[in-house]
Scaffold this active site. Structure first.
Site, short mmCIF file in Angstrom:
data_model
loop_
_atom_site.label_atom_id
_atom_site.label_comp_id
_atom_site.label_asym_id
_atom_site.label_seq_id
_atom_site.Cartn_x
_atom_site.Cartn_y
_atom_site.Cartn_z
N LYS A 44 0.81 -1.19 0.00
CA LYS A 44 0.00 0.00 0.00
C LYS A 44 0.86 1.26 0.00
CE LYS A 44 -2.95 -2.41 3.28
NZ LYS A 44 -3.44 -2.35 4.67
N GLY A 45 2.14 1.09 0.22
CA GLY A 45 3.03 2.23 0.46
C GLY A 45 3.13 3.24 -0.67
N GLU A 100 7.24 2.36 -6.43
CA GLU A 100 7.48 1.83 -5.08
C GLU A 100 7.71 2.97 -4.10
OE1 GLU A 100 7.07 -0.16 -2.86
OE2 GLU A 100 8.61 -1.71 -2.72
N ASP A 101 7.41 2.72 -2.84
CA ASP A 101 7.63 3.76 -1.83
C ASP A 101 9.10 3.85 -1.42
OD1 ASP A 101 7.58 1.28 -0.54
OD2 ASP A 101 6.14 1.87 0.99
N ASP A 104 14.73 -0.76 0.23
CA ASP A 104 15.62 -0.91 1.38
C ASP A 104 16.67 -1.96 1.04
OD1 ASP A 104 16.81 -1.11 3.85
OD2 ASP A 104 15.01 -1.70 4.94
N LYS A 132 17.21 3.65 0.29
CA LYS A 132 18.14 3.73 1.43
C LYS A 132 19.56 3.51 0.92
CE LYS A 132 14.68 2.68 4.86
NZ LYS A 132 14.29 1.96 6.06
N PHE A 153 14.35 4.29 9.83
CA PHE A 153 12.98 3.85 9.58
C PHE A 153 12.10 5.08 9.43
CE2 PHE A 153 8.82 2.02 10.22
CZ PHE A 153 8.93 0.88 9.45
N ASP A 160 4.26 3.22 6.30
CA ASP A 160 3.61 2.98 7.59
C ASP A 160 4.54 2.33 8.61
OD1 ASP A 160 3.73 0.36 6.26
OD2 ASP A 160 2.42 -0.32 7.87
N ARG A 166 0.54 6.49 7.58
CA ARG A 166 0.57 6.61 6.12
C ARG A 166 0.10 7.98 5.64
NH1 ARG A 166 1.43 1.50 3.93
NH2 ARG A 166 0.45 -0.24 5.00
P1 IMP Z 1 13.07 -4.30 0.93
O1 IMP Z 1 12.46 -5.55 0.38
O2 IMP Z 1 14.00 -4.55 2.07
O3 IMP Z 1 13.69 -3.43 -0.14
O4 IMP Z 1 11.90 -3.48 1.61
C1 IMP Z 1 10.94 -2.86 0.88
C2 IMP Z 1 9.62 -2.75 1.64
O5 IMP Z 1 9.79 -2.74 3.06
C3 IMP Z 1 8.99 -1.44 1.28
O6 IMP Z 1 8.14 -1.58 0.18
C4 IMP Z 1 8.25 -1.07 2.55
O7 IMP Z 1 6.95 -1.65 2.52
C5 IMP Z 1 9.05 -1.70 3.66
N1 IMP Z 1 9.98 -0.73 4.26
C6 IMP Z 1 11.33 -0.69 4.14
N2 IMP Z 1 11.86 0.34 4.81
C7 IMP Z 1 10.82 0.99 5.38
C8 IMP Z 1 10.72 2.17 6.21
O8 IMP Z 1 11.69 2.84 6.57
N3 IMP Z 1 9.47 2.52 6.59
C9 IMP Z 1 8.34 1.83 6.23
N4 IMP Z 1 8.39 0.73 5.45
C10 IMP Z 1 9.62 0.31 5.03
MG MG Z 2 6.14 -1.07 -0.02
#
Ligand code: IMP
Ligand code: MG
Length: 182
Positions: A44-45, A100-101, A104, A132, A153, A160, A166
């Protein structure tokens, strides 16, 4: 725990997001040269980012959503990604822009890209509001990045913590996270 227990520092203001989103949209448009795009928001981000970004594009763009399992109840990742809501649109032969939001570790995107590639789109690119800075766990190419941020974070503008925050119009660092959510 109440909302007041969290300290919310503004990291990226509403206006900065607005200006950067407009810039990014121009950059994206220029790179596609009039091709008919499908914007795929990751629920939903990406909700607010997709809504604001898409308003800079011609009305012929299509919008769809995909939802993958949220493996983050708190802050930790198991690296498992499952489809919870699939696309409605057939992307075969189409130009797809994933919205994408935050990227990470890159795990979510890597799995999603692998899955969508099997459907034979003409192209897939990725636009993320936030990335990040820390070394990604996986080798992944993100085409359009709104803001590079440190490994903190963050919440707001779609992001969220336990489904909260959000709707904040800005991006905020959530510092005093309860350890129980890890
Ligand atoms: P990744 O798979 O580690 O790249 O993480 C991506 C997903 O983790 C994002 O789409 C977010 O839903 C969640 N996420 C990662 N970092 C954060 C943050 O700092 N705040 C909120 N959600 C996060
Ligand atoms: Mg996301």
């Amino acid at each position: 725990m109440t909302m007041a227990d969290h300290v919310l520092d503004v990291l990226i203001s509403e206006n900065e997001i607005k200006l950067r989103t407009a810039e990014l949209a121009q950059q994206i448009l220029a790179s596609y040269q009039g091709q008919d795009l499908i914007l795929v928001g990751i629920l939903k981000g990406s909700l607010y980012f997709l809504a604001d970004l898409s308003r800079h594009f011609p009305p012929s763009i299509e919008i769809d959503f995909i939802q993958v399992s949220s493996y983050r109840g708190g802050k930790s990742s198991t690296g498992v990604v499952q489809i919870r809501k699939d696309l409605d649109i057939n992307i075969e032969g189409r130009d797809v822009l994933i919205v994408e939001d935050v990227v990470d570790t890159g795990t979510t995107l890597l799995h999603l890209l692998e899955l969508l590639q099997t459907r034979r789109p003409n192209s897939i690119k990725v636009a993320t509001l936030l990335s990040k800075r820390q070394a990604k766990n996986v080798d992944i190419n993100v085409d359009f990045v709104g803001f590079e941020i440190e490994d903190e974070f963050v919440v707001g503008y779609g992001l969220d913590f336990g489904e909260r925050y959000r709707s904040l119009p800005f991006i905020s660092i959530l510092r005093n996270l309860p350890s129980a959510s890890e």
